[in-house]
Design a protein around this motif. Structure first.
Motif, short mmCIF file in Angstrom:
data_model
loop_
_atom_site.label_atom_id
_atom_site.label_comp_id
_atom_site.label_asym_id
_atom_site.label_seq_id
_atom_site.Cartn_x
_atom_site.Cartn_y
_atom_site.Cartn_z
N LEU A 51 -0.17 1.00 19.55
CA LEU A 51 1.10 1.54 19.09
C LEU A 51 2.15 1.13 20.10
CD1 LEU A 51 1.44 4.63 17.22
CD2 LEU A 51 2.83 4.70 19.20
N GLU A 52 3.21 0.51 19.61
CA GLU A 52 4.16 -0.08 20.54
C GLU A 52 5.52 0.62 20.47
OE1 GLU A 52 4.21 -4.22 19.89
OE2 GLU A 52 5.90 -4.57 21.23
N THR A 53 6.05 0.98 21.63
CA THR A 53 7.43 1.47 21.69
C THR A 53 8.13 0.65 22.76
OG1 THR A 53 7.29 3.10 23.44
CG2 THR A 53 6.47 3.75 21.30
N ASP A 54 9.40 0.95 23.01
CA ASP A 54 10.08 0.12 24.01
C ASP A 54 9.72 0.51 25.43
OD1 ASP A 54 13.36 1.74 23.74
OD2 ASP A 54 11.33 2.52 23.59
N MET A 55 9.18 1.73 25.64
CA MET A 55 8.88 2.17 27.00
C MET A 55 7.41 2.14 27.35
SD MET A 55 11.42 2.83 28.76
CE MET A 55 13.06 2.40 28.29
N PHE A 56 6.51 2.18 26.34
CA PHE A 56 5.09 2.17 26.65
C PHE A 56 4.33 1.62 25.46
CE2 PHE A 56 3.32 5.58 24.04
CZ PHE A 56 4.44 6.30 23.68
N LYS A 57 3.07 1.24 25.75
CA LYS A 57 2.18 0.80 24.67
C LYS A 57 0.96 1.69 24.73
CE LYS A 57 2.49 -4.06 23.57
NZ LYS A 57 2.06 -5.39 23.92
N LEU A 58 0.55 2.18 23.58
CA LEU A 58 -0.63 3.03 23.53
C LEU A 58 -1.76 2.20 22.93
CD1 LEU A 58 -0.74 6.63 22.30
CD2 LEU A 58 -2.30 5.03 21.33
N HIS A 59 -2.88 2.10 23.65
CA HIS A 59 -4.04 1.36 23.15
C HIS A 59 -5.14 2.34 22.86
CE1 HIS A 59 -2.49 -2.56 24.73
NE2 HIS A 59 -1.79 -1.71 25.44
N CYS A 60 -5.86 2.13 21.76
CA CYS A 60 -6.93 3.05 21.41
C CYS A 60 -8.17 2.26 21.04
CB CYS A 60 -6.49 3.91 20.23
SG CYS A 60 -7.79 5.00 19.67
N PHE A 61 -9.30 2.71 21.54
CA PHE A 61 -10.55 2.07 21.18
C PHE A 61 -11.47 3.15 20.65
CE2 PHE A 61 -14.22 -0.33 20.99
CZ PHE A 61 -15.22 0.08 21.87
N GLN A 62 -11.94 2.98 19.40
CA GLN A 62 -12.86 3.96 18.84
C GLN A 62 -14.26 3.39 18.86
OE1 GLN A 62 -12.62 4.98 14.62
NE2 GLN A 62 -13.06 7.09 15.19
N THR A 63 -15.20 4.14 19.43
CA THR A 63 -16.57 3.66 19.50
C THR A 63 -17.27 3.93 18.17
OG1 THR A 63 -17.54 5.75 20.18
CG2 THR A 63 -16.57 4.38 21.89
N LEU A 64 -18.48 3.43 18.04
CA LEU A 64 -19.22 3.62 16.81
C LEU A 64 -19.59 5.08 16.60
CD1 LEU A 64 -21.50 0.53 17.22
CD2 LEU A 64 -19.89 0.86 15.37
N THR A 65 -19.60 5.87 17.68
CA THR A 65 -19.94 7.28 17.56
C THR A 65 -18.72 8.16 17.34
OG1 THR A 65 -19.86 7.40 19.95
CG2 THR A 65 -22.02 7.15 18.94
N GLY A 66 -17.52 7.55 17.24
CA GLY A 66 -16.33 8.34 16.93
C GLY A 66 -15.54 8.81 18.13
N ILE A 67 -15.94 8.44 19.34
CA ILE A 67 -15.16 8.81 20.53
C ILE A 67 -13.99 7.84 20.65
CG2 ILE A 67 -15.23 9.17 23.02
CD1 ILE A 67 -17.22 10.89 21.94
#
Lengths: 219, 145
Positions: free
Chosen positions: A137-153
Motif C-alpha cells: 500500500l503506497e502513500t507519499d510518506m510511507f509504504k506498507l508491505h504485507c506478507f501473508q503466510t499459508l497459515t494466515g499469519i
C-alpha cells in the motif's frame, strides 16, 4: 531510508506483535499570547488543532504539553480542563507543544484488525482471478508491505517509500518467527509473542535491512 | 499491460461512473453492492493511513497492489474520487487520473448545464471520450482472449 514499524497479525485478525523501530517525532513548541489564534477541538479524548495551521503546527496535531508539562488527555497535569485554561488571559504568555499524536496500544490493535479486513476486501474486489490480498500500500510518506503466510499469519512492515529489499525482509521475519516463536515450547499459537530471542533477532534483521544488506545463510 | 476497470465516486459515496475493459472476474455481488464495498474500502484505507502515517501527509493514499492487480487512486479537493484498476506492469498513474479529471470530467460534466452533479453521469460524450482516452494510453493493450 528507514523502516518505521513491524506488525504481526494472526489468523483471526488480532495483533500478536508490534515493534516501532523508528518513529519520527514531529513536535513544535511555541509561545503564545492571548488570544490564541488556533481553533482547538476535543477529538478522541485529546485536544486537537482544527483550524489555524501555521509555523509547522498543522491541522490534526494534538496538544502535547503546556509550559513543559505533559498534558493528560484533555486535562493539564494538575487536572484543569485545557480549553478553560486557555480561555483565561491570566495564564498567558503560555508555551505549548503541538505534534502528531502517538498511537496508543489499543489504537494499534484496532488498526491491525482494520488492515486484516481491508486485505480481504482487496482480494474480493479483484478484477483478476486468483488475486491475493493487499501486498503493498503506497502513500507519499510511507509504504506498507504485507506478507501473508499459508497459515494466515500476516507480517506487516511500514517503511520509507524509497526503502528496498522489504520482500526479503518479510521472508526473513517469517523465518525468525518460525525459529524463535513457533519452536519455543512455551509459546501458544495465535497468542501475543513474548519471546526475547524473537525481539533480538528481529532488531538485528531490521538493522541489516536498513543498511540494505542481504541475509546470508548463516544469519 | 492493461486497464481493467475505472470508477468515479463523489463525496457522498455514490458511484458516478463505472466502465470496464478487461475484467476477468466479477466480484460475485451486485454492481450496487460492489460500488458500496469499493467506496467503503477506500474510505477505510484513507482513515487507516491518516492514523498510521509516521509523518504528516500531503497527498495521502496513492495506490495499492496485490499479486494480480494494482489500484490507483486520485482524490480531488472537492471529494471526487477516481479509481483505476490496472495490471502490475503499470507505474504510477496519478498524473493520468489527474488528466482524466481535468480534461474529461471538468470539461464534459462540470461544464455541462444538463448534468446534475451528484447523480450518475448520463453524458454519452463523456463516455466515448473517456473510452478513447483510456484506449490511447501507452499502457493499455487489449489482451487476446
Amino acid at each position: 531510508m528507514a523502516i518505521f514499524s513491524v506488525y504481526v497479525v494472526n489468523k483471526a485478525g488480532g495483533l500478536i506483535y508490534q515493534y516501532d523501530n523508528y518513529v519520527p517525532r514531529t513536535e513544535v513548541e511555541k509561545t503564545f499570547s492571548f488570544p490564541l489564534d488556533l481553533v482547538l477541538k476535543i477529538h478522541d479524548e485529546k485536544v486537537v488543532v482544527s483550524f489555524g495551521q501555521r509555523d509547522g503546527i498543522r491541522v490534526g496535531h494534538a496538544l502535547l504539553s503546556i509550559n513543559g508539562v505533559d498534558v493528560n488527555g484533555k486535562y493539564t497535569a494538575e487536572g484543569k480542563e485545557i480549553q478553560e485554561y486557555l480561555k483565561d488571559p491570566a495564564n498567558y504568555p503560555v508555551s505549548i507543544k503541538f505534534g502528531r499524536q502517538r498511537l496508543s496500544s489499543n489504537e494499534k490493535l484496532m488498526l491491525a484488525s482494520m488492515f486484516h479486513s481491508l486485505f480481504a476486501i482487496g482480494s474480493q474486489l479483484s478484477p483478476e482471478v486468483g488475486s491475493s490480498g493487499i501486498e503493498m500500500l503506497e502513500t507519499d510518506m510511507f509504504k506498507l508491505h504485507c506478507f501473508q503466510t499459508l497459515t494466515g499469519i500476516k507480517f506487516i512492515v511500514l517503511a520509507d517509500p524509497r526503502q528496498s529489499g522489504i520482500d526479503a525482509l518479510l521472508r526473513k521475519i517469517y523465518e525468525i518467527y518460525s525459529d524463535f516463536a513457533l519452536k519455543n515450547p512455551f509459546y501458544s499459537l495465535e497468542m501475543p509473542i513474548r519471546c526475547e530471542l524473537f525481539d533480538q533477532n528481529l532488531k538485528m534483521a531490521l538493522e541489516i535491512a536498513e543498511k540494505a544488506g542481504t541475509f546470508g545463510p548463516g544469519s | 499491460m492493461t486497464v481493467h476497470n475505472f470508477y468515479i465516486f463523489d463525496r457522498n459515496g455514490s458511484c458516478l461512473h463505472y466502465s470496464e475493459w478487461n475484467r476477468k472476474k466479477q466480484a460475485g455481488i451486485s454492481k450496487e453492492e460492489e460500488f458500496k464495498l469499493m467506496y467503503g474500502m477506500l474510505f477505510s484505507i484513507r482513515s487507516f493511513i491518516s492514523k498510521m502515517s509516521p509523518l504528516d501527509m500531503k497527498d495521502g493514499f496513492l495506490a495499492f497492489q496485490t499479486s494480480r492487480y494494482k489500484l490507483h487512486y486520485y482524490e480531488t479537493p472537492t471529494g471526487i474520487k477516481l479509481v483505476m484498476n490496472t495490471d502490475l506492469g503499470v507505474p504510477n498513474c496519478r498524473d493520468t487520473l489527474q488528466q482524466i479529471y481535468s480534461t474529461l470530467y471538468v470539461e464534459y460534466i462540470v461544464k455541462n448545464p444538463l448534468c446534475v452533479l451528484g447523480e450518475s453521469l448520463q453524458s454519452d460524450l463523456f463516455n466515448t471520450k473517456l473510452d478513447s482516452f483510456i484506449r490511447a494510453l501507452p499502457f493499455f493493450s487489449v489482451r487476446a482472449a
